[in-house]
Design a protein around this motif. Structure first.
Motif, PDB file in Angstrom:
ATOM      1  N   TRP A   1      10.941 -38.506  36.196  1.00  0.00           N
ATOM      2  CA  TRP A   1      10.677 -38.643  34.762  1.00  0.00           C
ATOM      3  C   TRP A   1       9.783 -37.513  34.254  1.00  0.00           C
ATOM      4  O   TRP A   1      10.080 -36.886  33.229  1.00  0.00           O
ATOM      5  N   SER A   2       8.685 -37.236  34.944  1.00  0.00           N
ATOM      6  CA  SER A   2       7.788 -36.166  34.519  1.00  0.00           C
ATOM      7  C   SER A   2       8.455 -34.803  34.643  1.00  0.00           C
ATOM      8  O   SER A   2       8.207 -33.907  33.829  1.00  0.00           O
ATOM      9  N   GLY A   3       9.323 -34.658  35.641  1.00  0.00           N
ATOM     10  CA  GLY A   3      10.071 -33.410  35.771  1.00  0.00           C
ATOM     11  C   GLY A   3      11.006 -33.174  34.604  1.00  0.00           C
ATOM     12  O   GLY A   3      11.206 -32.039  34.165  1.00  0.00           O
TER      13      GLY A   3
ATOM     14  N   PHE B   1      22.238 -35.506  25.198  1.00  0.00           N
ATOM     15  CA  PHE B   1      21.697 -36.237  26.338  1.00  0.00           C
ATOM     16  C   PHE B   1      20.204 -36.482  26.136  1.00  0.00           C
ATOM     17  O   PHE B   1      19.700 -37.579  26.380  1.00  0.00           O
ATOM     18  N   ASN B   2      19.515 -35.451  25.655  1.00  0.00           N
ATOM     19  CA  ASN B   2      18.085 -35.571  25.377  1.00  0.00           C
ATOM     20  C   ASN B   2      17.836 -36.595  24.280  1.00  0.00           C
ATOM     21  O   ASN B   2      16.935 -37.435  24.374  1.00  0.00           O
ATOM     22  N   ASP B   3      18.640 -36.538  23.216  1.00  0.00           N
ATOM     23  CA  ASP B   3      18.483 -37.468  22.099  1.00  0.00           C
ATOM     24  C   ASP B   3      18.791 -38.905  22.513  1.00  0.00           C
ATOM     25  O   ASP B   3      18.134 -39.853  22.068  1.00  0.00           O
ATOM     26  N   ALA B   4      19.805 -39.076  23.379  1.00  0.00           N
ATOM     27  CA  ALA B   4      20.208 -40.425  23.801  1.00  0.00           C
ATOM     28  C   ALA B   4      19.107 -41.108  24.609  1.00  0.00           C
ATOM     29  O   ALA B   4      18.864 -42.314  24.462  1.00  0.00           O
ATOM     30  N   LEU B   5      18.429 -40.347  25.468  1.00  0.00           N
ATOM     31  CA  LEU B   5      17.359 -40.908  26.293  1.00  0.00           C
ATOM     32  C   LEU B   5      15.994 -40.797  25.637  1.00  0.00           C
ATOM     33  O   LEU B   5      15.009 -41.284  26.184  1.00  0.00           O
ATOM     34  N   ASN B   6      15.951 -40.134  24.488  1.00  0.00           N
ATOM     35  CA  ASN B   6      14.690 -39.976  23.739  1.00  0.00           C
ATOM     36  C   ASN B   6      13.611 -39.356  24.624  1.00  0.00           C
ATOM     37  O   ASN B   6      12.503 -39.889  24.761  1.00  0.00           O
ATOM     38  N   ILE B   7      13.960 -38.231  25.250  1.00  0.00           N
ATOM     39  CA  ILE B   7      13.028 -37.540  26.141  1.00  0.00           C
ATOM     40  C   ILE B   7      12.568 -36.260  25.455  1.00  0.00           C
ATOM     41  O   ILE B   7      13.276 -35.256  25.439  1.00  0.00           O
ATOM     42  N   PRO B   8      11.379 -36.265  24.880  1.00  0.00           N
ATOM     43  CA  PRO B   8      10.883 -35.055  24.217  1.00  0.00           C
ATOM     44  C   PRO B   8      10.326 -34.070  25.235  1.00  0.00           C
ATOM     45  O   PRO B   8      10.083 -34.405  26.385  1.00  0.00           O
ATOM     46  N   GLY B   9      10.124 -32.855  24.800  1.00  0.00           N
ATOM     47  CA  GLY B   9       9.615 -31.832  25.688  1.00  0.00           C
ATOM     48  C   GLY B   9       8.107 -31.812  25.728  1.00  0.00           C
ATOM     49  O   GLY B   9       7.486 -30.865  25.230  1.00  0.00           O
ATOM     50  N   ARG B  10       7.504 -32.854  26.300  1.00  0.00           N
ATOM     51  CA  ARG B  10       6.049 -32.918  26.390  1.00  0.00           C
ATOM     52  C   ARG B  10       5.638 -32.211  27.683  1.00  0.00           C
ATOM     53  O   ARG B  10       5.423 -32.848  28.722  1.00  0.00           O
ATOM     54  N   LEU B  11       5.532 -30.895  27.614  1.00  0.00           N
ATOM     55  CA  LEU B  11       5.323 -30.072  28.802  1.00  0.00           C
ATOM     56  C   LEU B  11       3.997 -30.393  29.486  1.00  0.00           C
ATOM     57  O   LEU B  11       3.949 -30.608  30.700  1.00  0.00           O
TER      58      LEU B  11
ATOM     59  N   GLU C   1       2.017 -33.043  29.312  1.00  0.00           N
ATOM     60  CA  GLU C   1       1.986 -34.404  29.862  1.00  0.00           C
ATOM     61  C   GLU C   1       2.825 -34.491  31.125  1.00  0.00           C
ATOM     62  O   GLU C   1       2.424 -35.105  32.125  1.00  0.00           O
ATOM     63  N   GLY C   2       4.009 -33.869  31.094  1.00  0.00           N
ATOM     64  CA  GLY C   2       4.883 -33.878  32.260  1.00  0.00           C
ATOM     65  C   GLY C   2       4.243 -33.203  33.462  1.00  0.00           C
ATOM     66  O   GLY C   2       4.319 -33.711  34.588  1.00  0.00           O
ATOM     67  N   MET C   3       3.592 -32.061  33.234  1.00  0.00           N
ATOM     68  CA  MET C   3       2.936 -31.340  34.325  1.00  0.00           C
ATOM     69  C   MET C   3       1.765 -32.143  34.886  1.00  0.00           C
ATOM     70  O   MET C   3       1.537 -32.161  36.102  1.00  0.00           O
ATOM     71  N   ALA C   4       1.016 -32.829  34.021  1.00  0.00           N
ATOM     72  CA  ALA C   4      -0.121 -33.627  34.478  1.00  0.00           C
ATOM     73  C   ALA C   4       0.328 -34.742  35.414  1.00  0.00           C
ATOM     74  O   ALA C   4      -0.251 -34.943  36.493  1.00  0.00           O
ATOM     75  N   PHE C   5       1.369 -35.489  35.017  1.00  0.00           N
ATOM     76  CA  PHE C   5       1.894 -36.564  35.861  1.00  0.00           C
ATOM     77  C   PHE C   5       2.517 -35.997  37.142  1.00  0.00           C
ATOM     78  O   PHE C   5       2.320 -36.542  38.237  1.00  0.00           O
ATOM     79  N   HIS C   6       3.259 -34.911  37.011  1.00  0.00           N
ATOM     80  CA  HIS C   6       3.972 -34.334  38.142  1.00  0.00           C
ATOM     81  C   HIS C   6       2.997 -33.840  39.207  1.00  0.00           C
ATOM     82  O   HIS C   6       3.177 -34.104  40.405  1.00  0.00           O
ATOM     83  N   PHE C   7       1.979 -33.125  38.789  1.00  0.00           N
ATOM     84  CA  PHE C   7       1.029 -32.553  39.735  1.00  0.00           C
ATOM     85  C   PHE C   7       0.098 -33.597  40.335  1.00  0.00           C
ATOM     86  O   PHE C   7      -0.499 -33.358  41.382  1.00  0.00           O
ATOM     87  N   LEU C   8      -0.043 -34.751  39.684  1.00  0.00           N
ATOM     88  CA  LEU C   8      -0.835 -35.840  40.259  1.00  0.00           C
ATOM     89  C   LEU C   8      -0.045 -36.606  41.309  1.00  0.00           C
ATOM     90  O   LEU C   8      -0.495 -36.778  42.446  1.00  0.00           O
ATOM     91  N   PHE C   9       1.148 -37.041  40.924  1.00  0.00           N
ATOM     92  CA  PHE C   9       1.923 -37.905  41.821  1.00  0.00           C
ATOM     93  C   PHE C   9       2.599 -37.140  42.955  1.00  0.00           C
ATOM     94  O   PHE C   9       3.091 -37.759  43.890  1.00  0.00           O
TER      95      PHE C   9
END
Length: 230
Positions: free
Chosen positions: A28-30, A57-67, A69-77
């Motif tokens: 998800w964070s990726g 595909f992006n609109d259907a899943l409602n996945i915005p480009g929160r770079l 936030e994504g990096m913070a979760f990714h680098f933690l987990f």
């Protein structure tokens, strides 16, 4: 007669169920990182013909480009993902569980027979112990993929500090592509794995939670000794 058969150890079940939410968060964070910098395209002469994930595909899943936030979760987990993987590998080595996990010489041949049996083309499934040949290959492959994700992830995370890993991956851009391909492979593995679990039935799923399975054991017939000839 029903008996209780031990199937999965506590360590195996722990690593399995811990890894599932961790890897879900990593994917998800990726995706947040990906849409923050959508670089995977196919183009020629400066014209883009195809994007790996189209906008719908992006609109259907409602996945915005929160770079960020994504990096913070990714680098933690990623640390939890790595630690859990190391614990599982060490467990399989020291417990001897690897003998049931690593493919054998004839595993690839038997895996084809397992596939034919699952497709109801072949009546008899090849003999197996704890895992069949296809499972041996798949579960070993997922470990290799996990190691590959850690290596390519570190090459992307710290390309200067881990310049040797980045070089082994073919450079920073190649490491990003390899990391992305491994992620897509996880998704396909999840889908196939869930389908196989559903087909295997509730008892098989329950054993991954409880560690044991209740099976029907047919009593062996009592063979009376032959009477002595007079």
């Amino acid at each position: 007669m029903k008996i209780i058969k031990e199937k999965h150890s506590l360590a195996m079940r722990w690593c399995h169920w811990v890894n599932f939410p961790i890897l879900t968060i990593m994917i998800w964070s990726g995706m947040l990182i990906y849409w923050g910098n959508d670089t995977y395209t196919f183009g020629l002469f400066g014209h883009t013909f195809f994007r790996f994930f189209p906008k719908w595909f992006n609109d259907a899943l409602n996945i915005p480009g929160r770079l960020a936030e994504g990096m913070a979760f990714h680098f933690l987990f990623m640390w939890f993902f790595t630690i859990n993987g190391v614990v599982y590998i060490l467990y399989t080595i020291f417990s001897g569980e690897w003998r049931e996990l690593v493919p054998k010489r004839n595993s690839f041949k038997e895996a084809w027979q397992v596939l034919l049996h699952d497709l109801h083309i072949r009546k008899m499934a090849p003999p197996q112990n704890k895992y069949n040949a296809a499972q041996r290959i798949a579960y070993t492959a997922i470990i290799v993929m996990g190691i590959g994700s850690v290596i390519t992830g570190l090459a992307i995370y710290k390309p200067v500090q881990f310049n040797t890993l980045t070089w082994l991956c073919g450079g920073y851009h190649a490491a990003r592509i390899e990391h992305f391909v491994l992620t897509i492979s996880y998704v396909f593995f999840f889908i196939i794995h869930v389908v196989q679990v559903v087909l295997a039935g509730w008892r098989n799923f329950q054993s991954v939670i409880t560690g044991f399975e209740v099976v029907n054991d047919k009593p062996k017939p009592i063979i009376k000794p032959a009477a002595d000839e007079k």
